[in-house]
Design a protein around this motif. Structure first.
Motif, PDB file in Angstrom:
ATOM      1  N   VAL A 251      41.094  40.325  43.361  1.00  0.00           N
ATOM      2  CA  VAL A 251      39.773  40.229  43.575  1.00  0.00           C
ATOM      3  C   VAL A 251      39.473  38.788  43.311  1.00  0.00           C
ATOM      4  O   VAL A 251      38.706  38.092  44.091  1.00  0.00           O
ATOM      5  CB  VAL A 251      38.919  41.372  42.937  1.00  0.00           C
ATOM      6  N   ASP A 252      39.768  38.024  42.394  1.00  0.00           N
ATOM      7  CA  ASP A 252      39.605  36.925  41.775  1.00  0.00           C
ATOM      8  C   ASP A 252      40.153  35.941  42.796  1.00  0.00           C
ATOM      9  O   ASP A 252      39.643  34.918  43.046  1.00  0.00           O
ATOM     10  CB  ASP A 252      40.072  36.563  40.318  1.00  0.00           C
TER      11      ASP A 252
ATOM     12  N   LEU B 230      38.083  36.005  45.830  1.00  0.00           N
ATOM     13  CA  LEU B 230      36.650  35.262  45.861  1.00  0.00           C
ATOM     14  C   LEU B 230      36.605  33.852  45.407  1.00  0.00           C
ATOM     15  O   LEU B 230      35.649  33.151  45.317  1.00  0.00           O
ATOM     16  CB  LEU B 230      35.909  35.995  44.644  1.00  0.00           C
ATOM     17  N   GLU B 231      37.903  33.299  45.087  1.00  0.00           N
ATOM     18  CA  GLU B 231      37.962  31.890  44.316  1.00  0.00           C
ATOM     19  C   GLU B 231      37.150  30.687  45.438  1.00  0.00           C
ATOM     20  O   GLU B 231      36.720  29.914  45.168  1.00  0.00           O
ATOM     21  CB  GLU B 231      39.065  31.520  43.930  1.00  0.00           C
TER      22      GLU B 231
ATOM     23  N   ALA C 146      35.145  31.375  47.877  1.00  0.00           N
ATOM     24  CA  ALA C 146      33.866  31.913  48.562  1.00  0.00           C
ATOM     25  C   ALA C 146      32.719  31.124  47.969  1.00  0.00           C
ATOM     26  O   ALA C 146      32.468  30.738  46.842  1.00  0.00           O
ATOM     27  CB  ALA C 146      33.545  33.142  48.290  1.00  0.00           C
TER      28      ALA C 146
ATOM     29  N   GLU D 177      29.594  31.987  47.693  1.00  0.00           N
ATOM     30  CA  GLU D 177      28.619  32.619  46.930  1.00  0.00           C
ATOM     31  C   GLU D 177      29.540  33.953  46.636  1.00  0.00           C
ATOM     32  O   GLU D 177      29.865  34.603  47.514  1.00  0.00           O
ATOM     33  CB  GLU D 177      27.349  32.907  47.585  1.00  0.00           C
ATOM     34  N   HIS D 178      29.607  34.477  45.306  1.00  0.00           N
ATOM     35  CA  HIS D 178      29.922  36.069  45.130  1.00  0.00           C
ATOM     36  C   HIS D 178      29.369  36.367  43.645  1.00  0.00           C
ATOM     37  O   HIS D 178      28.899  35.634  43.003  1.00  0.00           O
ATOM     38  CB  HIS D 178      31.600  36.014  45.141  1.00  0.00           C
ATOM     39  N   ASP D 179      29.345  37.578  43.529  1.00  0.00           N
ATOM     40  CA  ASP D 179      28.617  38.236  42.487  1.00  0.00           C
ATOM     41  C   ASP D 179      29.727  38.816  41.451  1.00  0.00           C
ATOM     42  O   ASP D 179      29.486  39.379  40.430  1.00  0.00           O
ATOM     43  CB  ASP D 179      27.757  39.529  42.973  1.00  0.00           C
TER      44      ASP D 179
ATOM     45  N   SER E 220      32.583  40.334  42.176  1.00  0.00           N
ATOM     46  CA  SER E 220      33.443  41.451  42.713  1.00  0.00           C
ATOM     47  C   SER E 220      33.217  41.424  44.363  1.00  0.00           C
ATOM     48  O   SER E 220      34.107  42.190  44.911  1.00  0.00           O
ATOM     49  CB  SER E 220      33.131  42.706  42.086  1.00  0.00           C
ATOM     50  N   ARG E 221      32.212  40.834  44.744  1.00  0.00           N
ATOM     51  CA  ARG E 221      32.012  41.031  46.063  1.00  0.00           C
ATOM     52  C   ARG E 221      31.461  39.582  46.719  1.00  0.00           C
ATOM     53  O   ARG E 221      30.804  39.011  45.996  1.00  0.00           O
ATOM     54  CB  ARG E 221      30.931  41.942  46.700  1.00  0.00           C
ATOM     55  N   PHE E 222      31.803  39.137  48.171  1.00  0.00           N
ATOM     56  CA  PHE E 222      31.082  38.284  48.819  1.00  0.00           C
ATOM     57  C   PHE E 222      29.417  38.503  48.782  1.00  0.00           C
ATOM     58  O   PHE E 222      29.384  39.725  49.072  1.00  0.00           O
ATOM     59  CB  PHE E 222      31.670  38.099  50.111  1.00  0.00           C
ATOM     60  N   VAL E 223      28.700  37.344  48.524  1.00  0.00           N
ATOM     61  CA  VAL E 223      27.369  37.400  49.022  1.00  0.00           C
ATOM     62  C   VAL E 223      27.011  36.764  49.844  1.00  0.00           C
ATOM     63  O   VAL E 223      27.395  35.519  50.381  1.00  0.00           O
ATOM     64  CB  VAL E 223      26.537  36.638  47.779  1.00  0.00           C
TER      65      VAL E 223
END
Length: 99
Positions: free
Chosen positions: A74-75, A78-79, A81, A83-85, A87-90
């Protein structure tokens, strides 16, 4: 060989609630006649020992075996991205407030 008449085409158009001009009826009468001739030709060669098919050559989907491989954590996913919260893409809403 069965033929289709202009009256039959007009009747079919009426049943389907399609308004056709006389020129359209004449055009469709000729086209439907050709289609019926083609179907009759196929019916002549279609025998009980020839199974019906959708393709003349058997098709096999070119699929490979699913195998578990190296995947991103997951990390790692998302690294990059914007924007992310955690655990998920925003992403911004596209459907409005009703969500």
């Amino acid at each position: 060989m069965s033929e289709i008449s202009a009256e039959q085409v007009a009747h079919l158009a009426n049943l389907a609630r399609i308004a056709l001009t006389d020129e359209e009826i004449d055009h469709l009468t000729a086209e439907l006649g050709q289609i019926m001739q083609a179907v009759e030709k196929v019916s002549e060669v279609a025998t009980p020992d020839v199974p019906p098919t959708s393709h003349p050559i058997p098709l096999h989907p070119p699929l490979r075996v699913d195998e578990v491989g190296d995947v991103l954590t997951v990390d790692e996913a998302l690294e990059g991205a914007p924007e992310h919260d955690g655990s998920r893409f925003v992403v911004s809403a596209i459907l409005g407030e009703e969500q």
